[in-house]
Design an enzyme around this catalytic site. Structure first.
Site, PDB file in Angstrom:
ATOM      1  N   LYS A  84       0.853  -1.194   0.000  1.00 16.43           N
ATOM      2  CA  LYS A  84       0.000   0.000   0.000  1.00 16.43           C
ATOM      3  C   LYS A  84       0.884   1.237   0.000  1.00 16.43           C
ATOM      4  CE  LYS A  84      -4.356   0.265   2.349  1.00 16.43           C
ATOM      5  NZ  LYS A  84      -5.018   0.194   3.655  1.00 16.43           N
TER       6      LYS A  84
HETATM    7  C1  E4P Z   1      -8.311   0.414   4.078  1.00 17.72           C
HETATM    8  O1  E4P Z   1      -7.591   0.169   3.137  1.00 17.72           O
HETATM    9  C2  E4P Z   1      -8.389   1.749   4.710  1.00 17.72           C
HETATM   10  O2  E4P Z   1      -7.160   2.083   5.262  1.00 17.72           O
HETATM   11  C3  E4P Z   1      -9.483   1.742   5.737  1.00 17.72           C
HETATM   12  O3  E4P Z   1     -10.658   1.206   5.140  1.00 17.72           O
HETATM   13  C4  E4P Z   1      -9.747   3.126   6.312  1.00 17.72           C
HETATM   14  O4  E4P Z   1     -10.886   3.068   7.134  1.00 17.72           O
HETATM   15  P1  E4P Z   1     -11.267   4.246   8.153  1.00 17.72           P
HETATM   16  O5  E4P Z   1     -11.528   5.473   7.370  1.00 17.72           O
HETATM   17  O6  E4P Z   1     -12.499   3.733   8.858  1.00 17.72           O
HETATM   18  O7  E4P Z   1     -10.093   4.405   9.061  1.00 17.72           O
END
Ligand code: E4P
Length: 217
Positions: A84
């Protein structure tokens, strides 16, 4: 739409895998830090080896060379790793380098369709538009998924859309209808998706009638 589980909690992953609906896992630094004093690399490897599917783990540096080094270290943990990378100019430069090496990437913190188009141009395997965080600031998160989908169809690219930051079942259905390839969901939301009072009532009724049948034998 396929599902990823959005967690770094191994117990949640094991339980959700038993339900047969999870294609992989996404983590982020905040989810990993919620797990307490754990070794990031060890946990990511443990998850990737267990799920045998795409496992997103985030590289975090704002220095391009360091980001690339981190990304390569993370990618070396398992063939299932998807690195990522946050959406910023040097980040996308690293995505390009990784894609040339055949390493899968997930460009995260996407809040506009233009960012998604840029990430696809750099060779991203996945993009993660954040739905809930846009809703949090009174913007339209689902509209973002629709816009990215339309742009990707028009551009004819292969980058997959992971609808991220999903907070409740209505988000999940709206993203599926908007054409997201994946939805990454917290464990709590995944469990909520199974719930319907008529299903629970029907199971109770069928079990009670089956018990009567067994008792009469
Ligand atoms: C996943 O890849 C993201 O980092 C995650 O869904 C973010 O979620 P949040 O906005 O609830 O922290």
């Amino acid at each position: 739409m396929k599902f990823f589980l959005d967690t770094a909690n191994f117990e949640e992953i094991k339980e959700a895998y038993g339900w047969g609906v999870i294609a992989g896992v996404t983590t982020n630094p905040s989810l990993v830090s919620k797990e307490g004093n754990i070794d990031f690399y060890a946990r990511v490897k443990e998850i990737a080896d267990y799920v045998q599917g795409p496992t997103s783990a985030e590289a975090t540096s704002m220095e391009k060379d360091v980001l690339l080094k981190q990304a390569l270290e993370i990618a070396a943990l398992s063939p299932n790793i998807v690195v990522k990378i946050p959406c910023y100019p040097d980040g996308l430069g690293v995505v390009k380098e990784l894609s040339k090496k055949g390493i899968k990437t997930n460009v995260t913190l996407i809040f506009s369709a233009n960012q998604a188009v840029l990430a696809a141009a750099a060779g991203a395997t996945y993009v993660s538009p954040f739905v809930g965080r846009l809703d949090d600031i009174s913007e339209d998160g689902i509209r973002l998924i629709e816009d990215v989908k339309e742009a990707f169809i028009m551009g004819g690219n292969d980058t997959k859309i992971i609808a991220a930051s999903l907070r409740h079942p209505a988000h999940v259905l709206a993203c599926a209808k908007a054409g997201a390839d994946y939805g990454t969901v917290p464990f709590k939301v995944l469990k909520q998706l199974f719930n319907h009072p008529l299903t629970a009532k029907g199971i109770d009724q069928f079990n009670a009638d089956w018990a009567k049948f067994l008792a009469a034998k």
